[in-house]
Write a protein that holds these residues in place. Structure first.
Motif, PDB file in Angstrom:
ATOM      1  N   LYS A 126      12.589 -14.736  73.220  1.00  0.00           N
ATOM      2  CA  LYS A 126      13.268 -15.214  74.522  1.00  0.00           C
ATOM      3  C   LYS A 126      13.357 -16.586  74.446  1.00  0.00           C
ATOM      4  CE  LYS A 126      10.185 -16.128  77.429  1.00  0.00           C
ATOM      5  NZ  LYS A 126       9.116 -16.182  78.686  1.00  0.00           N
ATOM      6  N   SER A 137      16.868  -8.972  77.889  1.00  0.00           N
ATOM      7  CA  SER A 137      15.742  -8.424  78.664  1.00  0.00           C
ATOM      8  C   SER A 137      15.972  -9.112  80.153  1.00  0.00           C
ATOM      9  CB  SER A 137      14.491  -8.870  77.910  1.00  0.00           C
ATOM     10  OG  SER A 137      14.363 -10.277  78.268  1.00  0.00           O
ATOM     11  N   GLY A 183       9.722  -4.872  80.214  1.00  0.00           N
ATOM     12  CA  GLY A 183      11.111  -5.088  80.144  1.00  0.00           C
ATOM     13  C   GLY A 183      11.347  -6.717  80.190  1.00  0.00           C
ATOM     14  N   THR A 219      10.747  -9.097  78.507  1.00  0.00           N
ATOM     15  CA  THR A 219      10.744  -9.696  77.119  1.00  0.00           C
ATOM     16  C   THR A 219      10.747  -8.465  76.121  1.00  0.00           C
ATOM     17  OG1 THR A 219       8.377  -9.994  76.646  1.00  0.00           O
ATOM     18  CG2 THR A 219       9.411 -11.814  77.495  1.00  0.00           C
ATOM     19  N   TYR A 220      10.464  -7.355  75.979  1.00  0.00           N
ATOM     20  CA  TYR A 220      10.436  -6.269  74.973  1.00  0.00           C
ATOM     21  C   TYR A 220      10.750  -4.969  75.591  1.00  0.00           C
ATOM     22  CZ  TYR A 220       9.136  -4.727  70.287  1.00  0.00           C
ATOM     23  OH  TYR A 220       9.224  -4.167  69.146  1.00  0.00           O
ATOM     24  N   PRO A 221      12.161  -4.937  76.062  1.00  0.00           N
ATOM     25  CA  PRO A 221      12.039  -3.320  76.838  1.00  0.00           C
ATOM     26  C   PRO A 221      12.196  -2.446  76.045  1.00  0.00           C
ATOM     27  CG  PRO A 221      14.217  -5.211  77.140  1.00  0.00           C
ATOM     28  CD  PRO A 221      13.215  -5.728  76.044  1.00  0.00           C
TER      29      PRO A 221
END
Length: 422
Positions: free
Chosen positions: A28, A53, A401, A403-405
């Motif tokens: 990110k 994201s 969601g 940063t890590y969906p």
């Protein structure tokens, strides 16, 4: 896993080592830096390995609102075409609770001729930005933030000033990075100096400098707290983004807690992001050190703290005062939720966090509904507790969601059973 996530997930401990191959999403931090640098460069840049994201979507949308063409040819790429100058948007830029985007754009839009308002959601409006606003004012830029937090109103003349600017980075290294990214648009060289040697997560400034240089900036690191930036602007380039080290911490935590083996496709020492230092700390489980300095791996602290709850000795986290001004007060949030699992499991002592490790928790039923405070890192970290403790329920799982969906899909693919809950 459905696209619309339930209100909560209850995690069933797998009772076995978790093994498999997982490719962490793109970084990110680097994705948002690269998007902005590409937008400030004349020509077309291709960004590969990127994260898609909530945070990066907000950055891309803001850039589009300022006249930049941002295309998405596939799930991990951006194609960014720009004149090299941002244009004043028709409305305020809304950046949710995306700290990187908010701080970086606050400095970048100061290069625009016109008025720009940088704003966020109710949580972002509690996150301090005054040190950056004060630094911009010292360069002759009209920047106003009545509360010391967003919204920030900037009335730009298309010029970014020159000379020496001081910045207090004790709360966040992002203030320094934001100034550095905008500095190549100065009327002359700009020297950025820390007011003291305290800086949150210095390694993220190194990420910024590396990305700037990749896009043609000339920046010299003079000492630990001073940088000289030449007025070069930026050049379009193709740029590859490495996997997210903060996301990798959850996978290293899974390995440690379950005795498993996760192949990330990239060794820990190949990451350039500061949070990669967490791997060596997590690897000491179950005999973790009694004191852990989290100052240079701040986003990893919630992960390490949850792992530490099952270690063989108490762990004190120091150097983490900046966690109080993240998406939520993460020191308080981690302490609150560990104590929800077992009263007395964590204690706040000033700005230190003490985790009173209890390896006997593994295998117990400790019904707990974990509040996540709209904070992706609290949700993902406390999901790890559910790998060993029965009846752990994570509220608002959709917050991952940011940063890590694919986080919950990842757990399910490793064999973790997730039961939707009300």
């Amino acid at each position: 896993m459905p696209n619309a996530l339930p209100a909560a997930y209850t995690i069933t401990p797998p009772n076995r080592p978790l093994t498999g191959r997982v490719s962490p999403p793109g970084s990110k931090s680097i994705t948002n830096r690269a998007l902005l640098l590409a937008a400030l460069a004349e020509g077309t840049s291709r960004l590969t390995g990127a994260l898609k994201s909530k945070d990066t979507v907000l950055m891309a949308r803001a850039l589009r609102e300022m006249g930049v063409m941002v295309q998405e040819p596939d799930a991990t790429s951006f194609l960014v075409t720009s004149t090299g100058r941002l244009q004043a948007p028709e409305e305020a830029l809304f950046l949710g609770n995306a700290g990187t985007a908010t701080r970086f754009l606050t400095a970048a839009v100061a290069t625009i001729e016109g008025t720009v308002v940088v704003d966020g959601d109710e949580d972002m409006r509690l996150r301090p930005i005054k040190p950056l606003v004060d630094a911009l004012k010292s360069l002759g830029i009209d920047a106003q933030s009545p509360t010391g937090c967003p919204p920030v109103t900037l009335r730009g003349t298309g010029r970014f000033g020159s000379g020496r600017v001081e910045i207090d980075a004790s709360l966040s290294s992002q203030y320094v990075s934001a100034l550095l990214v905008a500095a190549p648009f100065g009327d002359g060289p700009i020297e950025v100096d820390l007011t003291g040697k305290d800086i949150g997560a210095r390694g993220y400034v190194d990420l910024t400098l590396a990305a700037m240089r990749a896009f043609g900036a000339e920046v010299e690191s003079r000492d630990d707290g001073s940088w000289l930036v030449q007025p070069t602007g930026y050049q379009a380039t193709d740029f590859h983004i490495e996997p997210d080290a903060s996301a990798a911490t959850y996978l290293w935590g899974i390995e440690a807690l379950t005795g498993g083996k996760i192949d990330l496709g990239v060794p820990a020492d190949a990451f350039t992001q500061p949070d990669a230092a967490a791997q060596a700390v997590i690897a000491t489980f179950p005999d973790m050190p009694g004191v852990i300095d989290g100052s240079q791996m701040q986003d990893a602290v919630p992960t390490i703290a949850v792992v530490a709850a099952f270690s063989n000795r108490p762990v004190r986290f120091v150097g983490i005062a900046n966690l109080r001004v993240k998406e939520t007060d993460r020191i308080r949030a981690v302490a609150n939720e560990l104590n929800r699992i077992r009263p007395g499991l964590a204690v706040e002592e000033g700005d230190d966090l003490v985790v009173n490790a209890d390896p006997a928790l593994a295998g117990q039923s400790r019904p707990a509904r974990i509040e996540t405070y709209h904070d992706h890192r609290i949700a993902m970290s406390f999901a790890l507790a559910g790998l060993l403790v029965k009846d752990i329920t994570i509220l608002d799982p959709a917050c991952t969601g940011k940063t890590y969906p694919e986080y919950w899909d990842m757990l399910a693919n490793l064999g973790v059973h997730l039961t939707p809950a009300a």
